[in-house]
Design an enzyme around this catalytic site. Structure first.
Site, short mmCIF file in Angstrom:
data_model
loop_
_atom_site.label_atom_id
_atom_site.label_comp_id
_atom_site.label_asym_id
_atom_site.label_seq_id
_atom_site.Cartn_x
_atom_site.Cartn_y
_atom_site.Cartn_z
N TYR A 180 41.32 8.84 73.73
CA TYR A 180 41.16 9.95 72.77
C TYR A 180 39.81 9.82 72.10
O TYR A 180 39.34 8.71 71.84
CB TYR A 180 42.31 9.90 71.74
CG TYR A 180 42.25 11.01 70.73
CD1 TYR A 180 42.07 12.34 71.15
CD2 TYR A 180 42.37 10.76 69.37
CE1 TYR A 180 42.02 13.36 70.22
CE2 TYR A 180 42.33 11.78 68.44
CZ TYR A 180 42.15 13.08 68.87
OH TYR A 180 42.08 14.09 67.97
N TYR A 190 43.50 9.48 62.03
CA TYR A 190 43.86 8.70 63.23
C TYR A 190 43.54 7.24 62.90
O TYR A 190 42.47 6.73 63.23
CB TYR A 190 43.04 9.20 64.42
CG TYR A 190 43.48 8.68 65.77
CD1 TYR A 190 44.58 9.23 66.43
CD2 TYR A 190 42.79 7.66 66.40
CE1 TYR A 190 44.97 8.77 67.68
CE2 TYR A 190 43.17 7.20 67.66
CZ TYR A 190 44.26 7.75 68.29
OH TYR A 190 44.64 7.30 69.53
#
Ligand SMILES: NC(=O)c1ccc[n+]([C@@H]2O[C@H](COP(=O)([O-])OP(=O)(O)OC[C@H]3O[C@@H](n4cnc5c(N)ncnc54)[C@H](O)[C@@H]3O)[C@@H](O)[C@H]2O)c1
Length: 297
Positions: A180, A190
């Site tokens: 990612y 995140y």
């Protein structure tokens, strides 16, 4: 016609426990291309997954273009934070989710595949798993254990899989993982050190491509996928916002589907991609190319 033809090949997709994530879509695409597909499932999720399968809850998503249902040749218990059985702590081994499954380490999985299918049982390995015990915490607040846990489950697990499955892979084999873009750009929210784990995963993709390419003749690539509201991603807590944001600010504004990633994964795992290794391949509707958000009208 140029075809993705994986007939006669066996794939192992590690990280499938429902039909909502990338692993399931990749397993389906590999099967559409003719591969036999085994999956590796995290013991805490294994029973629920088996129940869903048994009760037909996933029949709709298992439907292949031929009309048949996607079937898994084997479903292996796999906890990718362990390399060997003797590393699994006693309290985990005796835990109710683990005590029935036996050796669920990466080494154990490799041995089970050899025992069932013979010396060189696999052509394609897909690493579609990640875990960050403190994913909701910003990096500034993450503990050493939380950080190392994220790197262990999400990045070292690929190293261990290449170490243990590389030697039993057939010629022209392929490893593929999922990463990612939080590895290279800041994605607020995140957390848990997962951004560092993804950076490690991408770096190791290049190094392993070289080392395992020379040693075993296999390829190693990773797909940098756009956000998808899978079960794992929902644990981040802001996945719906991430999906909306990317859709509003990408060259292609329709939402990314898991099947779009599945098809690229099937290509990368196939002989058509024999010249590709060490790559981070974006499948994100082009979001990575943007340098500024799209101004709203
Ligand atoms: N969903 C997204 O937005 C997104 C975006 C880019 C990359 N990815 C990556 O895609 C991959 C697949 O995730 P997903 O989003 O499809 O979710 P998912 O929930 O379908 O897959 C994650 C899987 O990892 C398994 N798992 C967790 N800890 C494990 C362990 N210790 N051992 C073995 N398995 C373990 C879970 O049981 C689950 O099946 C991950 O690497 C993830 O980081 C996801």
């Amino acid at each position: 016609m140029l075809n993705i033809d994986l007939r006669g090949r066996r794939a192992l997709v590690a990280g499938v426990a429902d039909d909502a994530g990338f692993g399931f879509a990749i397993a389906k695409a590999l099967s559409e291309a003719g591969a036999n597909v085994c999956v590796g499932t995290w013991p805490p999720a294994l029973n629920i997954f088996l129940n869903l399968l048994e009760r037909g809850k996933m029949d709709e998503s298992r439907r292949l273009s031929s009309g048949e249902l996607l079937t898994f040749e084997k479903i292996y218990p796999l906890d990718a934070v362990y390399d060997r059985y003797d590393e699994i702590p006693e309290d985990v081994r005796t835990n109710k989710r683990y005590k029935e499954v036996g050796d669920c380490s990466i080494g154990g999985l490799a041995e089970r595949m050899v025992a069932v299918f013979g010396e060189r049982p696999v052509d394609i390995v897909v690493h579609s798993l990640a875990n960050g015990p403190e994913v909701k915490k910003p990096l500034l607040e993450v503990s050493r254990n939380g950080y190392l846990g994220a790197v262990s489950a999400s990045a070292y697990s690929l190293v261990s899989m290449v170490q243990r499955l590389g030697p039993i892979m057939r010629e022209n084999g392929s490893f593929l993982s999922l990463t990612y873009m939080a590895s290279e750009r800041v994605i607020p929210g995140y957390g848990g050190g997962m951004s560092s784990a993804k950076a490690a995963l991408e770096s190791e993709t290049r190094t392993l491509a070289f080392e395992a390419g020379r040693k075993f003749g296999v390829r190693v690539n990773t797909i940098s996928a756009g956000p998808l509201a899978s079960r794992a991603a929902s644990a981040i807590g802001i996945i719906e916002k991430m999906v909306e944001y990317v859709s509003a600010n990408s060259p292609l504004s329709d939402k990314l589907t898991a099947d779009e990633v599945g098809r690229v994964a099937a290509f990368l795992s196939s002989p058509l991609a024999s010249g590709m290794t060490g790559n981070t391949v974006y499948v994100d509707k082009g979001y990575h190319a943007m340098g500024m958000g799209v101004p709203t009208a």
